[in-house]
Design a protein around this motif. Structure first.
Motif, PDB file in Angstrom:
ATOM      1  N   TYR A  47       0.830  -1.198   0.000  1.00  0.00           N
ATOM      2  CA  TYR A  47       0.000   0.000   0.000  1.00  0.00           C
ATOM      3  C   TYR A  47       0.868   1.253   0.000  1.00  0.00           C
ATOM      4  O   TYR A  47       1.801   1.374   0.797  1.00  0.00           O
ATOM      5  CB  TYR A  47      -0.922   0.011   1.228  1.00  0.00           C
ATOM      6  N   GLU A  52      -8.801  -0.914   1.262  1.00  0.00           N
ATOM      7  CA  GLU A  52      -9.295  -2.252   0.961  1.00  0.00           C
ATOM      8  C   GLU A  52      -8.399  -3.282   1.624  1.00  0.00           C
ATOM      9  O   GLU A  52      -7.223  -3.021   1.908  1.00  0.00           O
ATOM     10  CB  GLU A  52      -9.323  -2.469  -0.555  1.00  0.00           C
ATOM     11  N   THR A  53      -8.949  -4.451   1.899  1.00  0.00           N
ATOM     12  CA  THR A  53      -8.156  -5.501   2.526  1.00  0.00           C
ATOM     13  C   THR A  53      -7.185  -6.105   1.516  1.00  0.00           C
ATOM     14  O   THR A  53      -7.351  -5.947   0.301  1.00  0.00           O
ATOM     15  CB  THR A  53      -9.041  -6.617   3.091  1.00  0.00           C
ATOM     16  N   GLU A  58      -6.891  -9.199   0.866  1.00  0.00           N
ATOM     17  CA  GLU A  58      -7.595 -10.226   0.097  1.00  0.00           C
ATOM     18  C   GLU A  58      -8.411  -9.600  -1.019  1.00  0.00           C
ATOM     19  O   GLU A  58      -8.488 -10.145  -2.126  1.00  0.00           O
ATOM     20  CB  GLU A  58      -8.494 -11.058   1.010  1.00  0.00           C
ATOM     21  N   GLU A  59      -9.019  -8.432  -0.758  1.00  0.00           N
ATOM     22  CA  GLU A  59      -9.755  -7.724  -1.802  1.00  0.00           C
ATOM     23  C   GLU A  59      -8.817  -7.236  -2.897  1.00  0.00           C
ATOM     24  O   GLU A  59      -9.167  -7.253  -4.093  1.00  0.00           O
ATOM     25  CB  GLU A  59     -10.503  -6.535  -1.200  1.00  0.00           C
ATOM     26  N   LYS A  60      -7.616  -6.826  -2.513  1.00  0.00           N
ATOM     27  CA  LYS A  60      -6.667  -6.261  -3.474  1.00  0.00           C
ATOM     28  C   LYS A  60      -5.937  -7.331  -4.269  1.00  0.00           C
ATOM     29  O   LYS A  60      -5.743  -7.187  -5.491  1.00  0.00           O
ATOM     30  CB  LYS A  60      -5.658  -5.382  -2.731  1.00  0.00           C
ATOM     31  N   TYR A  61      -5.521  -8.416  -3.586  1.00  0.00           N
ATOM     32  CA  TYR A  61      -4.690  -9.420  -4.243  1.00  0.00           C
ATOM     33  C   TYR A  61      -5.326 -10.802  -4.332  1.00  0.00           C
ATOM     34  O   TYR A  61      -4.762 -11.706  -4.954  1.00  0.00           O
ATOM     35  CB  TYR A  61      -3.347  -9.544  -3.512  1.00  0.00           C
ATOM     36  N   GLY A  62      -6.460 -10.995  -3.672  1.00  0.00           N
ATOM     37  CA  GLY A  62      -7.103 -12.302  -3.686  1.00  0.00           C
ATOM     38  C   GLY A  62      -6.371 -13.336  -2.864  1.00  0.00           C
ATOM     39  O   GLY A  62      -6.500 -14.544  -3.116  1.00  0.00           O
ATOM     40  N   LYS A  74      -5.337 -14.864   1.082  1.00  0.00           N
ATOM     41  CA  LYS A  74      -5.615 -14.906   2.508  1.00  0.00           C
ATOM     42  C   LYS A  74      -4.290 -14.786   3.241  1.00  0.00           C
ATOM     43  O   LYS A  74      -3.383 -15.592   3.040  1.00  0.00           O
ATOM     44  CB  LYS A  74      -6.308 -16.217   2.889  1.00  0.00           C
ATOM     45  N   GLY A  97      -7.132  -6.771   6.992  1.00  0.00           N
ATOM     46  CA  GLY A  97      -7.888  -8.023   7.002  1.00  0.00           C
ATOM     47  C   GLY A  97      -7.024  -9.257   7.146  1.00  0.00           C
ATOM     48  O   GLY A  97      -7.429 -10.354   6.758  1.00  0.00           O
TER      49      GLY A  97
END
Length: 394
Positions: free
Chosen positions: A66, A225-226, A228-232, A234, A252
């Motif tokens: 980020y 954004e989390t 996971e939302e950004k890179y998919g 966990k 997240g």
């Protein structure tokens, strides 16, 4: 694909005459770090954007993918998230250190690494006295103060670890009426804490008293954004430091609780390695953060810094390198978040060495992981907040 990012906080350094003009990384016995360098690609990473303070919060936010210029709002909100304090719209969170002051000078920015139990007693007293805002117990000397009003964002503050040995009066908060209020809270805390039973007991045991607070690193709750939302992916964190856990909350990530992870020189390296390996089973990406080299850098302790590097190598990186091949594919990144040079005693903005090994990562004939070798690496100079794009996308 499994991704591991191993961060030795403050691990990078400058050449030292005591080490024959070599750095701690160059003289440390670190075969596993050198293995990563030999088997992968190397380079320098700019973790601190120009004009921003070289803090671990800024650096690790960038390492996690980020852009700090867009997402960084201050250190305090990260501390708040890590201990479960939910900030309101206008709340401003300050980092609250317990410090030791003698003769008007800041002697110790962590009050001899005061325990969390002792801190909680002092925090209770502060809340009984001050009626504006509220104090919260964190971990050890790292605590929290919430001011109810966004005008506190304009206050100019300084990190206490940057002013050790200097007069307090030269570095108190400034810039406006709220700064005067924050300054008064700091000054008043010395009167309140001076003869506190906890400090009397600490003095009897030969420990430095936590005889003042220092408020700094303020900010509001960030919006992002989390991961996971950004890179998919966990993700999870392994760390003993609140601000890294706070980043994990906002991004997240699962903050893995590791028994014995202290965020200091006595951290349980083996436990961090063990829990990281376990976390890989059900996470795609793991951020492993080790504070010890940074603490040694702040203390100006060459021996402890070398020891911390060697412990990271043998007790965390070694077991990881043994385990990772059991997965079909992996990539591992080794780096510092910023330098904490022994002869400076605090963070600097210099780029740090980093190395990436794993699936489809080309070797570049570098044989050692250190500051000088990284300059010859094929990765050149990169920006840290684009690291995950490179790691995941290449």
């Amino acid at each position: 694909m499994k991704y591991v990012i191993l961060i030795g906080d403050g691990m990078a350094d400058y050449p030292l005459p005591e080490l024959g003009e070599k750095t701690p990384l160059q003289v440390a016995d670190k075969p596993h770090m050198d293995h990563v360098a030999k088997e992968g690609s190397n380079g320098l990473l700019k973790t601190i954007p120009d004009g921003m303070e070289p803090g671990s919060d800024v650096a690790n936010l960038a390492i996690m993918g980020y852009n700090p210029r867009k997402y960084y709002t201050g250190r305090g909100p990260l501390e708040a998230a890590s201990i479960g304090v939910k900030l309101k719209e206008d709340d401003v969170a300050f980092r609250c250190n317990f410090i030791t002051v003698y003769g008007g000078r800041l002697i110790d920015f962590n009050a001899d690494h005061i325990s969390t139990k002792e801190s909680s007693k002092l925090i209770k007293t502060l809340n009984e006295h001050f009626k504006i805002g509220r104090f919260y117990t964190g971990v050890s000397y790292r605590n929290l103060y919430i001011y109810p009003g966004r005008e506190a964002l304009k206050v100019k503050t300084k990190p206490p670890h940057d002013i050790v040995g200097e007069p307090i009066k030269d570095h108190l908060p400034s810039n406006g009426k709220i700064a005067e209020r924050i300054k008064q809270i700091i000054k008043e805390s010395q009167r309140i804490l001076k003869d506190h039973p906890t400090n009397i007991e600490r003095s009897k045991m030969g420990k430095r008293p936590a005889n003042m607070i220092w408020l700094w690193g303020q900010g509001q709750k960030p919006t992002m954004e989390t991961l996971e939302e950004k890179y998919g992916l966990k993700g999870a964190t392994i760390t003993g430091v609140d601000l890294i856990k706070g980043l994990g909350v906002y991004l997240g990530l699962d903050n893995i609780n590791v028994p014995g992870a202290t965020g200091y020189l006595d951290t349980d390296y083996k436990a961090k390695g063990k829990y990281a390996i376990k976390a890989l089973q059900d996470h795609d990406i793991i951020f492993i953060h080790v504070e010890a080299p940074d603490e040694a850098g702040h203390a100006g302790n060459i021996k402890e810094k070398i020891k911390a590097i060697e412990n990271i190598d043998s007790k965390i990186l070694g077991p990881l390198l043994d385990e990772l091949p059991s997965y079909n594919s992996f990539r591992l990144t080794l780096l510092a978040d910023h330098p904490t040079p022994i002869k400076v005693g605090t963070h600097t903005q210099d780029p740090v060495p980093y190395a990436i090994c794993g699936e489809n990562i080309k070797k570049d004939n570098i044989s050692s992981y250190d500051e000088e070798s990284a300059k010859r690496g094929s990765l050149g100079l990169s920006v840290a907040w684009k690291l995950l794009d490179k790691l995941i996308g290449s």
